[in-house]
Design an enzyme around this catalytic site. Structure first.
Site, PDB file in Angstrom:
ATOM      1  N   LYS A   1     -17.320   6.996  16.524  1.00 56.52           N
ATOM      2  CA  LYS A   1     -16.816   5.922  17.169  1.00 56.52           C
ATOM      3  C   LYS A   1     -15.792   6.385  17.992  1.00 56.52           C
ATOM      4  O   LYS A   1     -14.980   6.840  17.603  1.00 56.52           O
ATOM      5  CB  LYS A   1     -16.715   4.995  15.969  1.00 56.52           C
ATOM      6  CG  LYS A   1     -15.914   3.510  16.610  1.00 56.52           C
ATOM      7  CD  LYS A   1     -15.602   2.498  15.576  1.00 56.52           C
ATOM      8  CE  LYS A   1     -14.983   1.473  16.065  1.00 56.52           C
ATOM      9  NZ  LYS A   1     -13.639   1.521  16.648  1.00 56.52           N
TER      10      LYS A   1
ATOM     11  N   ASP B   1      -7.960  19.894  17.829  1.00 59.47           N
ATOM     12  CA  ASP B   1      -7.658  20.535  19.247  1.00 59.47           C
ATOM     13  C   ASP B   1      -6.222  21.371  19.210  1.00 59.47           C
ATOM     14  O   ASP B   1      -6.130  22.065  20.084  1.00 59.47           O
ATOM     15  CB  ASP B   1      -7.515  19.369  20.071  1.00 59.47           C
ATOM     16  CG  ASP B   1      -8.905  18.554  20.447  1.00 59.47           C
ATOM     17  OD1 ASP B   1      -9.684  19.268  20.266  1.00 59.47           O
ATOM     18  OD2 ASP B   1      -9.011  17.490  20.972  1.00 59.47           O
TER      19      ASP B   1
ATOM     20  N   SER C   1     -13.470   6.563  13.762  1.00 54.84           N
ATOM     21  CA  SER C   1     -12.575   5.855  14.447  1.00 54.84           C
ATOM     22  C   SER C   1     -10.952   6.560  14.523  1.00 54.84           C
ATOM     23  O   SER C   1     -11.092   7.624  14.876  1.00 54.84           O
ATOM     24  CB  SER C   1     -12.565   4.380  14.003  1.00 54.84           C
ATOM     25  OG  SER C   1     -12.146   3.435  15.121  1.00 54.84           O
TER      26      SER C   1
END
Length: 769
Positions: free
Chosen positions: A503, A489, A478
């Site tokens: 999740k 990224d 999460s």
């Protein structure tokens, strides 16, 4: 999915909780439950809470589904999974009788008629007591272990017993296995009978303490989890405990309690709490009674459920509570003492961010690698909104720790997010902002399909701009996946470990009392933790189902087949959206082959790493078993083989990390046949302390990989411009102040998935008083 069978709930009622803040005057429906009266009946507040929840779930859930016959069948299936997930109580004949309710649970909620769900729960209580009494009866005659019988220890895919005869045979084998484990541990037949009879009798006591609140929460958990794995209904106690978990503070005495037979025992004293400051309470003391204020009557709590004792000890700041105790060194028959304590605000530092420094020397070069361990993304939104300068925040704490690590001269930082199940979405965004100077951290899509990037809108210097790595595992979920994905990224650091949970949804906590017909009343409806958004990586991908794949992968323990988003039947599917407007700040991809080569070469020569691999292989081998023999000779042979394997592991540990290898340590690693609450507190605390001191090969190797990365950068100054923002020049830490004073947004949670979260009425392990 945030549930576990009710069998686990009953075991949880004997573990630890900490006494925290709820006014004793507010107990209302929270009456002591030494034994409930059957049949249990739903209260008017519970049927109201169910109806309110249904209106919210069918209209405002991210993937809103009607509450109809189809949903009823889903609830029915999950309700029995919660009650009897191991299929050891209800037979196929029983299920044929219960089938009348399969498409009636929607009507039960809409018509405020909970007779069906409560009928099933009442039958569960009766059957659980019956089975335990049956097992106690078997103890009298003993068992013949010269048999070819086997016991199925993994029953999730097993069929239910057809009838009572098959059920009796299942329980015969189950009880035989309990007896055999103790026999293999060297216990005599008389000792085994005494231990198991006490265990089963204690289980019966706990079953008989289940009440309507437990029945209602179990049913509502089945409904909530049927909409998606991370939507949950929280009863009043669980809602309060969730709030405490998020803000890591409470008002109470600062003591961790656990059930021990019929008594409540002090397991730990929280640093700086009223209990430890008073010097009047010690670990091991037994709590026999609780009184409110300086003159209120002492209520006898012997035989009470642990959460009921906790509710009496909890209370508002600056109020007095009196405890009747027996000191640990005097035993159960010792002299009673009355002590008074004034409740205060207590910080739960165990779950706060922590730091340490690992010094690594290789090839004559020594480098300091800083480590920040973050167990969860906590945030006290209430205190922050009220202007409390000491409000609890994961980002604030990490920012301060980064400043301390910089002062200590570390050359790289590892953020350890292993088993960090998430928490505040806001904190995930803010924490990412400590490692980037500007840009989004995540994209969030609501039920209307509107996508909103969230992150660091305005430029501010990074708190840490040097080399970094994030250590993850399957329990990283999460909010932790938001942070890890953003770091990956942006190319800001290395992600190391095993693939994460997967999740990708956001929940918000709704206080159901807001919808009471009388706005001035406080009916204690509980709360609904409802999925309202889905989050996406800034590159447009999703962590849903797929999680975050590390740049450098460590070996898995094999639990991914039973733990993670992909194990849920009703998980949302993976999808993707357009990338956000962001620009990677660095890129280490070209150097991953070299880092992997250095990692493999080091681990091939590392005794600690090779030992970890062997222990993982042994763990996988044992966890893959689905059945075990009930033949004593065969089990004894297997036991001796396992003992030898464990002895070899202990000898290797001693060589590697200096473990003293005492007989006591050796015995603690063998199966003694006991449940946790049956061991002495001294033994439990010793094992807990040893676990905390155990070497951590994965963390050590992560630091080693970061050591290598720093070396590559130092050997090639041009590389710094490619792989580090600002060419590796660290910022002045101005964003520490920014992290302490940014405006407050609505408290949303990415949720905290768990392999075994506490269900209805359970005392959450490690909560605080």
């Amino acid at each position: 999915m945030t549930f576990r069978p009710l069998l686990a709930l009953l075991m949880a009622l004997s573990v630890t909780v900490t006494a925290s803040a709820q006014s004793a005057a507010d107990l209302g429906a929270t009456k002591p439950r030494k034994e409930s009266t059957l049949p249990l009946q739903p209260t008017a507040n519970e049927t109201d809470a169910a109806l309110i929840s249904a209106h919210l779930l069918t209209r405002f859930h991210y993937d809103a589904q009607p509450l109809d016959d189809a949903m009823s069948q889903k609830i029915y299936t999950l309700y029995f999974k919660l009650l009897d997930g191991e299929k050891v109580f209800f037979t196929q004949q029983d299920m044929a009788k219960f089938a009348q309710y399969k498409d009636k649970f929607d009507d039960a909620i809409w018509n405020k008629d909970m007779s069906g769900p409560f009928d099933i729960f009442n039958q569960y209580i009766l059957r659980a007591v019956d089975r335990m009494n049956y097992a106690r009866g078997l103890l009298k005659q003993g068992f013949d272990f010269n048999t070819s019988d086997t016991y199925n220890i993994d029953r999730k895919n097993a069929d239910r017993p057809k009838d009572k005869a098959e059920l009796d045979d299942l329980w015969r084998k189950r009880t035989m296995n309990d007896w055999l484990r103790l026999k293999l541990a060297g216990k005599s037949d008389d000792e085994i009978r005494k231990t198991l009879d006490k265990r089963y009798a204690s289980y019966i006591d706990r079953v008989k303490q289940l009440d309507s609140e437990d029945a209602f929460q179990t049913f509502m958990t089945a409904y909530a989890n049927s909409t998606d794995p991370h939507t949950d209904y929280l009863g009043p106690r669980d809602a309060e405990n969730f709030d405490i978990t998020m803000k890591l503070s409470l008002e109470g005495i600062g003591a961790v309690l656990q059930a021990r037979d019929d008594y409540t025992q002090i397991r730990e004293l929280v640093p700086a709490g009223p209990a430890i400051k008073s010097g009047k309470l010690q670990v091991g003391d037994l709590v026999l009674g609780v009184g409110q204020g300086t003159t209120g009557p002492i209520v006898d709590v012997v035989g009470w459920r642990l959460d009921d004792v906790v509710n009496l000890i909890r209370g508002k700041k600056d109020t007095t509570v009196r405890l009747e105790i027996v000191p640990a060194d005097q035993g159960q028959d010792g002299k009673h003492e009355i002590i008074s304590l004034v409740r205060q605000k207590v910080a739960i530092e165990e779950q706060s961010a922590k730091k340490k420094v690992i010094d690594i020397t290789d090839g004559g070069v020594t480098r300091k690698i800083g480590v920040i361990e973050l167990p969860m993304f906590y945030s006290d939104f209430g205190a922050r909104a009220e202007g409390d300068k000491d409000f609890k925040s994961a980002t604030r704490d990490v920012a301060n720790l980064l400043g301390e690590l910089k002062a200590e001269g570390v050359q790289g930082v590892v953020v350890d997010l292993r088993n960090n199940g998430g928490g505040s979405l806001y904190e995930a965004n803010e924490l990412t902002g400590l490692f980037i100077d500007q840009g989004p951290a995540v994209q969030v899509r609501d039920a209307r399909g509107v996508v909103s990037p969230q992150g660091k809108d305005d430029y501010s210097p990074m708190t840490w701009s040097g080399p970094m790595a994030v250590l993850v595992n399957r329990g990283t979920a999460s909010a932790s996946e938001i942070f890890s994905a953003a770091i990956q990224d942006y190319g800001r650091g290395l992600i190391i470990g095993t693939p994460t949970f997967g999740k990708g949804t956001v929940q918000t906590l709704i206080d159901l009392d807001r919808f009471a017909s009388d706005p001035n009343s406080k009916p204690n409806y509980g709360a609904l933790k409802m999925t309202v958004q889905e989050f996406f990586r800034i590159n447009g991908g999703s962590t849903q189902l797929r999680g975050v794949t590390p740049d450098i992968q460590f070996p898995s323990n094999g639990d991914e087949k039973d733990f993670g988003e992909s194990t849920y039947d009703n998980a949302l599917q993976w999808t993707q959206i357009a990338p956000a407007d962001y620009k990677p700040v660095a890129d280490m991809k070209a150097y991953l082959p070299q880092l992997n080569q250095l990692h493999d070469a080091r681990d091939a020569k590392s005794p600690a790493w090779q030992l970890m691999l062997d222990e993982l292989a042994q763990y996988k081998k044992l966890s893959e078993r689905t059945s075990i023999s009930l033949n004593f000779a065969q089990r004894e042979t297997e036991r001796k083989q396992l003992d030898q394997i464990q002895a070899d592991f202990r000898a290797r540990h001693k060589t590697i990390d200096g473990n003293d290898g005492t007989d006591a340590d050796a015995d603690s690693q063998l199966d003694d046949g006991l449940n946790p609450s049956e061991r002495s507190l001294k033994t439990e605390l010793k094992e807990q302390a040893e676990a905390k001191k155990a070497p951590d090969p994965q963390l050590q190797e992560t630091a080693g990989i970061l050591f290598d990365a720093v070396g590559l950068i130092n050997a090639n100054p041009k590389l710094a411009a490619e792989v580090l923002p600002y060419g590796g020049k660290q910022s002045d830490g101005a964003s520490i102040a920014a992290a302490n004073g940014r405006p407050v947004t609505l408290p949303t949670s990415t949720g905290m998935p768990s392999a075994s979260p506490a269900p209805a009425g359970a005392a959450s392990s490690g909560s605080s008083h």
